[in-house]
Scaffold this motif. Structure first.
Motif, PDB file in Angstrom:
ATOM      1  N   GLN A  24      -9.822 -45.669 -10.121  1.00 51.32           N
ATOM      2  CA  GLN A  24      -9.151 -44.703  -9.260  1.00 51.32           C
ATOM      3  C   GLN A  24      -9.290 -45.100  -7.795  1.00 51.32           C
ATOM      4  OE1 GLN A  24      -7.209 -42.112 -10.400  1.00 51.32           O
ATOM      5  NE2 GLN A  24      -6.615 -42.118  -8.248  1.00 51.32           N
ATOM      6  N   LYS A  25     -10.465 -45.615  -7.429  1.00 50.24           N
ATOM      7  CA  LYS A  25     -10.663 -46.086  -6.058  1.00 50.24           C
ATOM      8  C   LYS A  25      -9.750 -47.275  -5.753  1.00 50.24           C
ATOM      9  CE  LYS A  25     -15.511 -44.633  -5.647  1.00 50.24           C
ATOM     10  NZ  LYS A  25     -16.912 -45.098  -5.489  1.00 50.24           N
ATOM     11  N   LEU A  26      -9.559 -48.130  -6.740  1.00 47.03           N
ATOM     12  CA  LEU A  26      -8.691 -49.293  -6.546  1.00 47.03           C
ATOM     13  C   LEU A  26      -7.239 -48.884  -6.379  1.00 47.03           C
ATOM     14  CD1 LEU A  26     -10.158 -51.983  -8.969  1.00 47.03           C
ATOM     15  CD2 LEU A  26      -9.788 -52.235  -6.527  1.00 47.03           C
ATOM     16  N   TYR A  27      -6.832 -47.805  -7.064  1.00 46.27           N
ATOM     17  CA  TYR A  27      -5.463 -47.311  -6.891  1.00 46.27           C
ATOM     18  C   TYR A  27      -5.231 -46.845  -5.452  1.00 46.27           C
ATOM     19  CZ  TYR A  27      -4.729 -47.343 -11.960  1.00 46.27           C
ATOM     20  OH  TYR A  27      -4.582 -47.728 -13.267  1.00 46.27           O
ATOM     21  N   ASP A  28      -6.282 -46.249  -4.873  1.00 42.76           N
ATOM     22  CA  ASP A  28      -6.147 -45.720  -3.515  1.00 42.76           C
ATOM     23  C   ASP A  28      -6.252 -46.813  -2.458  1.00 42.76           C
ATOM     24  OD1 ASP A  28      -5.946 -43.226  -4.696  1.00 42.76           O
ATOM     25  OD2 ASP A  28      -8.090 -42.814  -4.523  1.00 42.76           O
ATOM     26  N   ALA A  29      -7.141 -47.774  -2.686  1.00 45.34           N
ATOM     27  CA  ALA A  29      -7.323 -48.850  -1.704  1.00 45.34           C
ATOM     28  C   ALA A  29      -7.913 -50.067  -2.393  1.00 45.34           C
ATOM     29  CB  ALA A  29      -8.259 -48.392  -0.581  1.00 45.34           C
ATOM     30  N   ASN A  30      -7.218 -51.180  -2.258  1.00 45.02           N
ATOM     31  CA  ASN A  30      -7.694 -52.425  -2.866  1.00 45.02           C
ATOM     32  C   ASN A  30      -8.764 -53.054  -1.976  1.00 45.02           C
ATOM     33  OD1 ASN A  30      -5.905 -52.209  -5.018  1.00 45.02           O
ATOM     34  ND2 ASN A  30      -4.270 -53.236  -3.898  1.00 45.02           N
ATOM     35  N   LYS A  31     -10.009 -52.922  -2.407  1.00 47.15           N
ATOM     36  CA  LYS A  31     -11.117 -53.486  -1.641  1.00 47.15           C
ATOM     37  C   LYS A  31     -11.940 -54.411  -2.528  1.00 47.15           C
ATOM     38  CE  LYS A  31     -11.659 -49.671   1.650  1.00 47.15           C
ATOM     39  NZ  LYS A  31     -12.600 -48.684   2.223  1.00 47.15           N
ATOM     40  N   ASN A  32     -12.489 -55.445  -1.918  1.00 45.24           N
ATOM     41  CA  ASN A  32     -13.279 -56.407  -2.673  1.00 45.24           C
ATOM     42  C   ASN A  32     -14.503 -55.768  -3.315  1.00 45.24           C
ATOM     43  OD1 ASN A  32     -11.545 -58.490  -2.058  1.00 45.24           O
ATOM     44  ND2 ASN A  32     -12.707 -59.177  -0.274  1.00 45.24           N
ATOM     45  N   GLU A  33     -15.086 -54.780  -2.640  1.00 40.25           N
ATOM     46  CA  GLU A  33     -16.294 -54.155  -3.165  1.00 40.25           C
ATOM     47  C   GLU A  33     -16.025 -53.458  -4.500  1.00 40.25           C
ATOM     48  OE1 GLU A  33     -16.647 -49.936  -0.933  1.00 40.25           O
ATOM     49  OE2 GLU A  33     -16.746 -51.689   0.377  1.00 40.25           O
ATOM     50  N   HIS A  34     -14.813 -52.898  -4.674  1.00 42.33           N
ATOM     51  CA  HIS A  34     -14.477 -52.256  -5.942  1.00 42.33           C
ATOM     52  C   HIS A  34     -14.308 -53.291  -7.047  1.00 42.33           C
ATOM     53  CE1 HIS A  34     -14.243 -48.792  -3.543  1.00 42.33           C
ATOM     54  NE2 HIS A  34     -12.980 -48.869  -3.174  1.00 42.33           N
ATOM     55  N   LEU A  35     -13.723 -54.417  -6.708  1.00 47.91           N
ATOM     56  CA  LEU A  35     -13.583 -55.488  -7.698  1.00 47.91           C
ATOM     57  C   LEU A  35     -14.953 -56.042  -8.090  1.00 47.91           C
ATOM     58  CD1 LEU A  35     -10.493 -57.420  -6.291  1.00 47.91           C
ATOM     59  CD2 LEU A  35     -10.570 -55.974  -8.324  1.00 47.91           C
ATOM     60  N   LEU A  36     -15.873 -56.118  -7.137  1.00 48.38           N
ATOM     61  CA  LEU A  36     -17.224 -56.581  -7.447  1.00 48.38           C
ATOM     62  C   LEU A  36     -17.931 -55.594  -8.371  1.00 48.38           C
ATOM     63  CD1 LEU A  36     -18.385 -57.925  -3.960  1.00 48.38           C
ATOM     64  CD2 LEU A  36     -17.782 -59.263  -5.982  1.00 48.38           C
ATOM     65  N   GLU A  37     -17.684 -54.308  -8.186  1.00 51.44           N
ATOM     66  CA  GLU A  37     -18.266 -53.299  -9.072  1.00 51.44           C
ATOM     67  C   GLU A  37     -17.724 -53.447 -10.494  1.00 51.44           C
ATOM     68  OE1 GLU A  37     -17.501 -49.559  -7.277  1.00 51.44           O
ATOM     69  OE2 GLU A  37     -19.009 -49.782  -5.724  1.00 51.44           O
ATOM     70  N   LEU A  38     -16.436 -53.728 -10.613  1.00 51.64           N
ATOM     71  CA  LEU A  38     -15.858 -53.973 -11.934  1.00 51.64           C
ATOM     72  C   LEU A  38     -16.467 -55.215 -12.573  1.00 51.64           C
ATOM     73  CD1 LEU A  38     -12.030 -53.196 -11.599  1.00 51.64           C
ATOM     74  CD2 LEU A  38     -13.772 -51.846 -12.748  1.00 51.64           C
ATOM     75  N   MET A  39     -16.745 -56.218 -11.761  1.00 50.72           N
ATOM     76  CA  MET A  39     -17.368 -57.428 -12.285  1.00 50.72           C
ATOM     77  C   MET A  39     -18.769 -57.138 -12.821  1.00 50.72           C
ATOM     78  SD  MET A  39     -18.221 -61.007 -10.328  1.00 50.72           S
ATOM     79  CE  MET A  39     -19.599 -60.248  -9.453  1.00 50.72           C
ATOM     80  N   LYS A  40     -19.518 -56.266 -12.143  1.00 51.16           N
ATOM     81  CA  LYS A  40     -20.851 -55.895 -12.604  1.00 51.16           C
ATOM     82  C   LYS A  40     -20.779 -55.135 -13.919  1.00 51.16           C
ATOM     83  CE  LYS A  40     -23.541 -54.263  -9.272  1.00 51.16           C
ATOM     84  NZ  LYS A  40     -23.939 -53.518  -8.055  1.00 51.16           N
ATOM     85  N   ILE A  41     -19.755 -54.307 -14.073  1.00 54.27           N
ATOM     86  CA  ILE A  41     -19.560 -53.603 -15.342  1.00 54.27           C
ATOM     87  C   ILE A  41     -19.207 -54.593 -16.444  1.00 54.27           C
ATOM     88  CG2 ILE A  41     -18.023 -51.997 -16.547  1.00 54.27           C
ATOM     89  CD1 ILE A  41     -17.934 -50.305 -14.071  1.00 54.27           C
ATOM     90  N   GLN A  42     -18.365 -55.570 -16.104  1.00 56.19           N
ATOM     91  CA  GLN A  42     -17.972 -56.569 -17.085  1.00 56.19           C
ATOM     92  C   GLN A  42     -19.190 -57.365 -17.558  1.00 56.19           C
ATOM     93  OE1 GLN A  42     -15.257 -59.734 -15.783  1.00 56.19           O
ATOM     94  NE2 GLN A  42     -14.034 -59.346 -17.602  1.00 56.19           N
ATOM     95  N   LYS A  43     -20.081 -57.701 -16.649  1.00 56.46           N
ATOM     96  CA  LYS A  43     -21.312 -58.410 -17.024  1.00 56.46           C
ATOM     97  C   LYS A  43     -22.157 -57.544 -17.960  1.00 56.46           C
ATOM     98  CE  LYS A  43     -21.912 -61.375 -12.948  1.00 56.46           C
ATOM     99  NZ  LYS A  43     -22.791 -61.688 -11.787  1.00 56.46           N
ATOM    100  N   SER A  44     -22.243 -56.255 -17.674  1.00 54.35           N
ATOM    101  CA  SER A  44     -23.010 -55.347 -18.525  1.00 54.35           C
ATOM    102  C   SER A  44     -22.447 -55.334 -19.944  1.00 54.35           C
ATOM    103  CB  SER A  44     -22.989 -53.931 -17.948  1.00 54.35           C
ATOM    104  OG  SER A  44     -23.522 -53.892 -16.639  1.00 54.35           O
ATOM    105  N   LEU A  45     -21.126 -55.291 -20.043  1.00 48.48           N
ATOM    106  CA  LEU A  45     -20.488 -55.262 -21.362  1.00 48.48           C
ATOM    107  C   LEU A  45     -20.724 -56.559 -22.129  1.00 48.48           C
ATOM    108  CD1 LEU A  45     -17.136 -53.467 -20.465  1.00 48.48           C
ATOM    109  CD2 LEU A  45     -18.989 -52.564 -21.880  1.00 48.48           C
ATOM    110  N   VAL A  46     -20.787 -57.670 -21.421  1.00 52.93           N
ATOM    111  CA  VAL A  46     -21.081 -58.950 -22.086  1.00 52.93           C
ATOM    112  C   VAL A  46     -22.480 -58.898 -22.700  1.00 52.93           C
ATOM    113  CG1 VAL A  46     -21.501 -61.405 -21.709  1.00 52.93           C
ATOM    114  CG2 VAL A  46     -19.518 -60.313 -20.672  1.00 52.93           C
ATOM    115  N   TYR A  47     -23.447 -58.371 -21.946  1.00 53.91           N
ATOM    116  CA  TYR A  47     -24.807 -58.207 -22.487  1.00 53.91           C
ATOM    117  C   TYR A  47     -24.784 -57.306 -23.721  1.00 53.91           C
ATOM    118  CZ  TYR A  47     -27.126 -60.326 -18.417  1.00 53.91           C
ATOM    119  OH  TYR A  47     -27.572 -61.197 -17.448  1.00 53.91           O
TER     120      TYR A  47
END
Length: 313
Positions: A159-182
């Motif tokens: 939802q934050k990404l829909y409002d504003a495309n910021k690198n910090e939000h993409l980095l947060e998604l990357m951290k979630i993706q790493k968690s799911l890999v574990y």
């Protein structure tokens, strides 16, 4: 640190020394001398106790001198100070079954053992197989709870990404993706472990215990499916936002290119009339205004043409 617990009349009692049918729980901080003492005291192979120190230890079981070892992975929050690390990681829990004791060793504090401790008054320590099953049950419940938290975080970040495309939000998604890999890796490893325990006579389960283990296998498969679904959704989301960001970048570059072209013609006209050659306007009092109006008019015409072309596309 080593703690000893005994169940007396459905009450949890912490004791100072291990007794028959007691639960021995080893929690951080972990000391080698405590491992050595516990190994001698309960006749446990020292490597069974230290296996929990390897965070990458795979889910498995083993047996040595009638002492049984089960290593199973459980999720926990990642307390790393590195901002690029995953929100959650998986760590091994070591379960050791001796003749008279059940021993758990944890390299990190985790919610599964805390939940088991809260329900220990309902357990019968002499039924070690049932205690193992209940610990595994708490581990799978933890996976389910963390997966729900991950999905909620993903929705908020999207939802934050829909409002504003910021690198910090993409980095947060990357951290979630790493968690799911574990999670996916650990759940697959746990699935194989449970299947082997059911297929073999390692724990010599009763019919009731075997049925409970089958239920846990179903729950573990459900958690694995959830993790796979969330992983696929997250991958699609990140690919979509990457395409959106690339498209927005292309649009910006296109506008800049159009603006450059529009402004280059007035600059060309001004440059021509600014040359030190006869142009017919050397002595005209309106030379500046003629050049300025001509430049402005040409810029407006080119701007309108570019705008119309954009509308037609």
């Amino acid at each position: 640190m080593i703690k000893y617990f005994k169940n007396l009349d459905h009450h949890i009692v912490e004791i100072s020394e291990p007794e028959n049918d007691s639960w021995v729980n080893v929690v951080p901080p972990l000391k080698q001398e405590e491992f050595d003492e516990l190994s001698d005291q309960l006749e446990i192979p020292i490597d069974f106790l230290t296996d929990s120190l390897d965070i990458d230890e795979r889910s498995r079981y083993d047996e040595d001198d009638n002492v049984k070892l089960i290593v199973i992975k459980t999720p926990t929050e990642n307390n790393s100070f590195n901002e690029s690390d995953a929100y959650y990681i998986t760590i091994p829990i070591v379960i050791i079954l001796t003749h008279n004791h059940i021993v758990t060793v944890n390299s990190f504090e985790n919610a599964a053992i805390k939940k088991f401790l809260n329900t220990f008054q309902n357990r019968q320590p002499d039924k070690k197989n049932m205690m193992v099953i209940k610990i595994i049950e708490k581990i799978i419940q933890n996976f389910m709870e963390y997966l729900k938290e991950i999905n909620q975080k993903r929705n908020v970040i999207e939802q934050k990404l829909y409002d504003a495309n910021k690198n910090e939000h993409l980095l947060e998604l990357m951290k979630i993706q790493k968690s799911l890999v574990y999670f996916v890796t650990a759940l697959r490893s746990n699935e194989l472990l449970l299947a082997k325990i059911q297929r073999t006579r390692f724990l010599q389960l009763t019919e009731t215990e075997s049925e409970l283990l089958e239920d846990l296998m179903v729950d573990n498969s459900q958690a694995l499916e959830m993790a796979n679904i969330y992983t696929n959704i997250l991958s699609s989301t990140m690919d979509t936002f990457a395409s959106i960001i690339a498209n927005n970048q292309n649009q910006v570059l296109k506008r800049l290119a159009i603006a450059t072209i529009v402004l280059s013609f007035p600059v060309l006209i001004a440059s021509i009339f600014g040359m030190n050659v006869p142009s017919g306007f050397e002595h005209s009092p309106y030379a500046f205004y003629i050049v300025a109006i001509l430049s402005l008019l040409l810029a407006v015409i080119l701007g309108v043409l570019a705008f119309r072309k954009k509308i037609l596309e």
